[in-house]
Design an enzyme around this catalytic site. Structure first.
Site, mmCIF file in Angstrom:
data_model
loop_
_atom_site.group_PDB
_atom_site.id
_atom_site.type_symbol
_atom_site.label_atom_id
_atom_site.label_comp_id
_atom_site.label_asym_id
_atom_site.label_seq_id
_atom_site.Cartn_x
_atom_site.Cartn_y
_atom_site.Cartn_z
ATOM 1 N N ALA A 126 1.964 -3.060 2.770
ATOM 2 C CA ALA A 126 1.182 -1.688 2.127
ATOM 3 C C ALA A 126 1.176 -0.724 3.192
ATOM 4 C CB ALA A 126 -0.489 -2.363 2.135
ATOM 5 N N SER A 128 -0.517 1.207 4.881
ATOM 6 C CA SER A 128 -1.661 1.137 5.927
ATOM 7 C C SER A 128 -1.405 0.367 6.936
ATOM 8 C CB SER A 128 -3.132 1.018 5.174
ATOM 9 O OG SER A 128 -3.121 -0.406 4.955
ATOM 10 N N CYS A 129 -0.820 -0.951 6.731
ATOM 11 C CA CYS A 129 -0.508 -2.048 7.563
ATOM 12 C C CYS A 129 0.644 -2.419 8.093
ATOM 13 C CB CYS A 129 -1.648 -3.193 7.368
ATOM 14 S SG CYS A 129 -0.674 -4.082 5.834
ATOM 15 N N GLY A 130 1.720 -1.978 7.178
ATOM 16 C CA GLY A 130 2.964 -2.538 7.648
ATOM 17 C C GLY A 130 3.152 -3.823 7.013
ATOM 18 N N CYS A 132 2.412 -7.473 6.412
ATOM 19 C CA CYS A 132 1.245 -8.231 6.837
ATOM 20 C C CYS A 132 1.749 -9.558 6.929
ATOM 21 C CB CYS A 132 -0.129 -7.993 5.478
ATOM 22 S SG CYS A 132 -0.487 -6.339 5.553
#
Length: 294
Positions: A126, A128-130, A132
């Site tokens: 995603a 936002s988070c790279g 996961c």
């Protein structure tokens, strides 16, 4: 070594045309000094990109369209699926079923073991988070990544000039104010390549993919600067490309600092004005090179 003549950046003119599909226009209402008025505004485009190996889906990441093949190549390298450019036999964009847009890249690999089932569980991204679900530093260590060039040195005064150089060529950011950027500089502070994306990890993969597809790895004489924070995923990707110095305009995370210290990456944060913080690898800073600082 990358020759001085190799430069791949957008025009520094803020009014220059942004890459195709990277912007979307919309109408907004703006309240300004007591008046509410409609006007057109530019948004940073965000669309899913599916990366697959052959017909096997590997990852879906939300990205800003543009330089998709570089993104896919960088992702394959920095996530340990390949180790060198020669393992990529082909990269082909393809249109997904929704909207008919080219929102997919198919990789054809050679001399590479690939477990599609296992990879699908690990690589759902995603913006936002790279990535996961990456297990731990131990998983990175098992890939056999080496400490980057221990002999590389950088001038701290020069490092302080890099954020302004980055900002000057962020074409899409100048239109939207809503994108991350990653840029590669040489030891003299020359800007080599810059990529923008709604996901900071995607911007890094685009830069590394650019270098990979041109046979320029390892980037052992270079500095990478990223907007935003220098998190674990960004540090991991820099190490994968052999980059000795990673700097960010914001903070680093605890896991990024631990990784940098264990694997010999120089990690700088809060690079603003004439100040920065060195979390790891201070020996590469010329001001400390003779002081015995670890």
């Amino acid at each position: 070594m990358i020759p001085d003549t190799v430069i791949d950046i957008a025009s520094p003119n803020a009014n220059s045309k942004a890459p195709e599909r990277s912007l979307q226009l919309t109408q907004v209402m703006e309240w300004n000094e007591g008046r509410l008025l409609p006007h057109d505004d530019s948004l940073a485009a965000e669309e899913p990109l599916e990366i697959r190996i052959g017909v096997a889906p590997l990852s879906v990441t939300m990205r800003t369209p543009g330089h998709d093949e570089e993104l896919a190549a960088g992702f394959l390298l920095t996530e340990g699926i390949i180790e060198r450019a020669s393992q990529i036999a082909a990269l082909r964009p393809y249109a997904t079923t929704v909207g008919g847009k080219s929102n997919g890249v198919e990789a054809e690999l050679c001399d590479c073991e690939f477990d599609a089932t296992q990879m699908q569980r690990n690589f759902f991204a995603a913006s936002s988070c790279g990535i996961c679900g990456k297990a731990s530093i131990e998983a990175i260590r098992q890939r056999g990544l080496r400490a980057p060039n221990p002999d590389f040195r950088f001038d701290p005064e020069l490092l302080c000039t890099l954020p302004d150089k980055l900002r000057a060529v962020q074409t899409v950011f100048s239109h939207t104010g809503g994108l991350h950027a990653a840029a590669l500089f040489d030891a003299r502070g020359n800007l080599i390549v810059l990529r923008e994306d709604i996901g900071r990890h995607n911007a890094v993969d685009k830069v590394i993919g650019w270098a990979l597809l041109r046979g320029l790895l390892p980037l052992n004489q270079h500095i990478m600067l990223v907007s935003g924070r220098g998190g674990f995923e960004i540090a991991q990707k820099a190490l994968s490309a052999g980059i000795p110095v990673l700097a960010s305009v914001s903070a680093s995370s605890s896991l990024a600092v631990q990784l940098a210290r264990e694997l010999g990456l120089t990690l700088a944060g809060f690079l603003r004005g004439r100040r920065f913080v060195l979390y790891a690898g201070a020996s590469r800073c010329s001001s400390f090179a003779t002081s015995g600082t670890p």
